[in-house]
Design an enzyme around this catalytic site. Sequence first.
Site, PDB file in Angstrom:
ATOM      1  N   TYR A 124       0.818  -1.213   0.000  1.00  0.00           N
ATOM      2  CA  TYR A 124       0.000   0.000   0.000  1.00  0.00           C
ATOM      3  C   TYR A 124       0.854   1.265   0.000  1.00  0.00           C
ATOM      4  CZ  TYR A 124      -4.258  -2.656   1.104  1.00  0.00           C
ATOM      5  OH  TYR A 124      -5.327  -3.504   1.073  1.00  0.00           O
ATOM      6  N   LYS A 172       5.335 -13.982   4.538  1.00  0.00           N
ATOM      7  CA  LYS A 172       5.622 -14.860   3.395  1.00  0.00           C
ATOM      8  C   LYS A 172       7.120 -14.790   3.129  1.00  0.00           C
ATOM      9  CE  LYS A 172       4.131 -17.476  -0.086  1.00  0.00           C
ATOM     10  NZ  LYS A 172       3.431 -18.778   0.065  1.00  0.00           N
ATOM     11  N   ASP A 205      -0.254 -18.232   3.524  1.00  0.00           N
ATOM     12  CA  ASP A 205      -1.159 -19.222   2.923  1.00  0.00           C
ATOM     13  C   ASP A 205      -1.574 -20.263   3.954  1.00  0.00           C
ATOM     14  OD1 ASP A 205       1.496 -20.028   2.915  1.00  0.00           O
ATOM     15  OD2 ASP A 205       1.413 -21.006   0.957  1.00  0.00           O
ATOM     16  N   ASP A 229      -5.391  -7.223   5.263  1.00  0.00           N
ATOM     17  CA  ASP A 229      -6.623  -6.876   4.546  1.00  0.00           C
ATOM     18  C   ASP A 229      -7.363  -8.145   4.150  1.00  0.00           C
ATOM     19  OD1 ASP A 229      -8.475  -5.251   3.075  1.00  0.00           O
ATOM     20  OD2 ASP A 229      -7.394  -5.754   1.240  1.00  0.00           O
ATOM     21  N   ASP A 233     -10.975 -10.087   5.956  1.00  0.00           N
ATOM     22  CA  ASP A 233     -12.233 -10.408   5.263  1.00  0.00           C
ATOM     23  C   ASP A 233     -12.533 -11.906   5.374  1.00  0.00           C
ATOM     24  OD1 ASP A 233     -12.523  -7.728   4.333  1.00  0.00           O
ATOM     25  OD2 ASP A 233     -13.293  -8.430   2.400  1.00  0.00           O
TER      26      ASP A 233
HETATM   27  C1  IPM Z   1     -10.165  -2.115   4.117  1.00  0.00           C
HETATM   28  C2  IPM Z   1     -10.357  -1.716   2.672  1.00  0.00           C
HETATM   29  C3  IPM Z   1      -9.248  -0.748   2.261  1.00  0.00           C
HETATM   30  C4  IPM Z   1      -7.947  -1.526   2.305  1.00  0.00           C
HETATM   31  C5  IPM Z   1      -9.417  -0.066   0.916  1.00  0.00           C
HETATM   32  C6  IPM Z   1     -10.721   0.655   0.821  1.00  0.00           C
HETATM   33  C7  IPM Z   1      -8.302   0.894   0.645  1.00  0.00           C
HETATM   34  O1  IPM Z   1     -10.409  -2.831   1.857  1.00  0.00           O
HETATM   35  O2  IPM Z   1     -10.186  -1.237   4.985  1.00  0.00           O
HETATM   36  O3  IPM Z   1     -10.009  -3.313   4.396  1.00  0.00           O
HETATM   37  O4  IPM Z   1      -7.574  -2.177   1.322  1.00  0.00           O
HETATM   38  O5  IPM Z   1      -7.312  -1.486   3.340  1.00  0.00           O
HETATM   39 MN    MN Z   2     -10.452  -4.706   2.985  1.00  0.00          MN
END
Ligand code: IPM
Ligand code: MN
Length: 332
Positions: A124, A172, A205, A229, A233
Site C-alpha cells: 500500500y 511470506k 497461505d 486486509d 475479510d
Molecule cells: C479495508 C479496505 C481498504 C484496504 C481499501 C478501501 C483501501 O479494503 O479497509 O479493508 O484495502 O485497506
Molecule cells: Mn479490505
Amino acid sequence: MKRVAVLGGDGIGPEVVDAAVSVLEGLGVPLRCEGPYPIGFAAYRKRGTPLPEETLAAVRDADAALFGAVTTPPDEPGYRSPVLALRQGLGLFANVRPCASAPHPSSRPGIDLVIVRENTEGLYAGRERVEDEGRRAVSERVITRAASERIVRFACEFARRRGARRLCLVHKANVLRVSDGLFRRAGLEVAASYPQLEVEELLVDACAMRLLRDPERFEVIVTTNLFGDILSDEACMLVGGLGLACSANIGECAALFEPVHGSAPDIAGEGIANPLAAIGSAALLLEHLGEDAAAERVRAAVRDVLAAGRTTPDLGGALGTVEVTQAVLAAL
Ligand code: IPM
Ligand code: MN
Ligand code: NAD
C-alpha cells in the site's frame, strides 16, 4: 466533552454511520459528534478531491473519528483512495480487527481472535509505475524495520492488555525473502522481549488455511498490510460476515474507527445495510476514549439483537438498517 468527527462517505457509508451516531448519542456519554465531513468519490466529483483539507483537519483535531466507507472506482485515472491518505497522512499505523463469535447461527462458536495489521506501508506504499510503454506494471512492496518493530510492539502490548497468551506472526518470508525477511526478523526480535507471550509464525497461505480449519487456536495475529486486509475479510466470514466486522485505526495522534466493509454499491440506498459493523466500530471508539462501560453496553445490546434474530437480510433477517438500529437502542 470529547469530540468525535463523523465521516459518512459513499454508498452505504452514510447509512451505517448515521446508525452508529444515533447509538453514540443515545448513551449519555459526554461526547459530541461533529460533521458529517465530506470524503470519497462524491466529494471528489463535487470538490475535486476525495479528502478535503477540512476533513483531514477534523480527524486530526478530534478525539476520535467515525468513518463509514467510500467507493474507489478502478478506472478513474490518478485517483487514490482517501482511506489510504487518511491512514498514511495521520500515521494511523495499527489497524485492529477483532473477530469474535456472535450469538447467531451464521457464526461459528469458540472464536475470539484479533488481527493487527500494519497500516502504512507494504504493497500500500503507493509506489506503482508502468514501464516498457505500458507493457509492464511494477508495484514496490516497502517494508521498513521501524514500521515492523512498531506494529509488532503494538500487537504485543495489545495481547498483554487482553491477557492473550499467544501471538502469531504472519508473513511470506519463504518467497519475499528480503521484505518479509525483514518484517519477520524485526518482529521476532521485538516479540522476544515479551517472554509471557508464546510467539509462533505462520506463512500467510498456511494461516489462511488454519483460519478455516481451527480458528479457535488464534488469539492475536500480527501481519503486513495486504495480508491483514485479506485475512480479515476471510476471518470475519467465520463469525457472521462483513455486516458485523469492525475495526480501529490507531496512531500516535489520531484514531479512526470504521467497519471493515466497503460502500456496498449493490445495496446502497435500499435501507438494508447491516449497521452492526459500524455500531461495533463505535464501541471500539468508546473504548479508545476510556468509556469501557459504555462500550460494553453497546456490545451487549448488539448481542441481544443478534440473539433475538432481529437482523438485516445479510444475516437472514427481514429488518432494515433503521429497524435494527432501533432494536439496538431499545436493547440499550
Ligand atoms: C479495508 C479496505 C481498504 C484496504 C481499501 C478501501 C483501501 O479494503 O479497509 O479493508 O484495502 O485497506
Ligand atoms: Mn479490505
Ligand atoms: P463491499 O464490502 O462494499 O461489499 C462486499 C459485499 O458485502 C457486497 O455484496 C455487499 O452488499 C456486502 N456488504 C458489505 N457491507 C455490508 C453491510 N453493512 N450490510 C450488508 N451487506 C454488506 O466490497 P466491494 O463490493 O468489494 O467494494 C465496493 C466498493 O467499496 C469499492 O469501491 C471498494 O473500493 C470500496 N471499499 C471501501 C472500503 C472502505 O471505505 N473502507 C473498504 C472496502 C471496499
